[in-house]
Design a protein around this motif. Structure first.
Motif, short mmCIF file in Angstrom:
data_model
loop_
_atom_site.label_atom_id
_atom_site.label_comp_id
_atom_site.label_asym_id
_atom_site.label_seq_id
_atom_site.Cartn_x
_atom_site.Cartn_y
_atom_site.Cartn_z
N ARG A 13 -45.69 -70.45 53.45
CA ARG A 13 -46.21 -70.93 54.74
C ARG A 13 -47.45 -71.76 54.41
NH1 ARG A 13 -45.82 -66.52 58.13
NH2 ARG A 13 -44.25 -67.63 59.32
N ALA A 14 -47.63 -72.86 55.10
CA ALA A 14 -48.79 -73.73 54.88
C ALA A 14 -50.08 -72.93 55.09
CB ALA A 14 -48.75 -74.92 55.81
N GLY A 15 -51.05 -73.15 54.20
CA GLY A 15 -52.34 -72.50 54.31
C GLY A 15 -52.38 -71.06 53.82
N CYS A 16 -51.30 -70.60 53.24
CA CYS A 16 -51.21 -69.22 52.76
C CYS A 16 -51.75 -69.14 51.32
CB CYS A 16 -49.75 -68.76 52.82
SG CYS A 16 -49.42 -67.18 52.02
N TYR A 17 -52.91 -68.51 51.17
CA TYR A 17 -53.51 -68.38 49.84
C TYR A 17 -52.61 -67.58 48.90
CZ TYR A 17 -56.49 -66.88 46.04
OH TYR A 17 -56.98 -66.63 44.80
N SER A 18 -52.04 -66.50 49.40
CA SER A 18 -51.15 -65.67 48.58
C SER A 18 -49.93 -66.46 48.11
CB SER A 18 -50.70 -64.43 49.35
OG SER A 18 -51.80 -63.61 49.66
N CYS A 19 -49.45 -67.35 48.97
CA CYS A 19 -48.30 -68.18 48.62
C CYS A 19 -48.64 -69.12 47.46
CB CYS A 19 -47.82 -68.97 49.82
SG CYS A 19 -47.21 -67.96 51.19
N ALA A 20 -49.82 -69.72 47.52
CA ALA A 20 -50.24 -70.62 46.45
C ALA A 20 -50.40 -69.87 45.13
CB ALA A 20 -51.55 -71.30 46.84
#
Length: 93
Positions: A13-20
């Protein structure tokens, strides 16, 4: 299974630190096994695949291995390495 057909997808999801952070780990683990992961933003995909966001949106980041949920909220590195090796992707040393 034909190792060339192995698919590793990160649902994000855009803006998701955990995703990055998960993408960095996933990219590294997959590179060890000669696999290139892809990522899909569940919010962007909702226009054509609303079920994707409904199913996984509250658990992103989610790793899909060959279309099946493998891990969520973080990359299960040991399990992913073992599963990629079992699918015919030996570790590149």
């Amino acid at each position: 299974m034909d190792s060339a057909s192995t698919s590793v997808v990160l649902l994000t999801r855009a803006g998701c630190y955990s995703c990055a952070a998960a993408l960095k780990v996933l990219t590294s683990v997959c590179a060890e096994h000669g696999v290139v992961p892809t990522s899909i933003d569940v919010d962007e995909a909702a226009a054509t695949s609303p079920d994707l966001r409904a199913e996984y949106g509250d658990r992103v980041p989610v790793v899909l291995l060959d279309g099946r949920e493998h891990s969520y909220w973080e990359v299960d590195e040991p399990r992913l390495r073992a599963d990629l090796a079992a699918k015919g992707h030996p570790k590149n040393v």
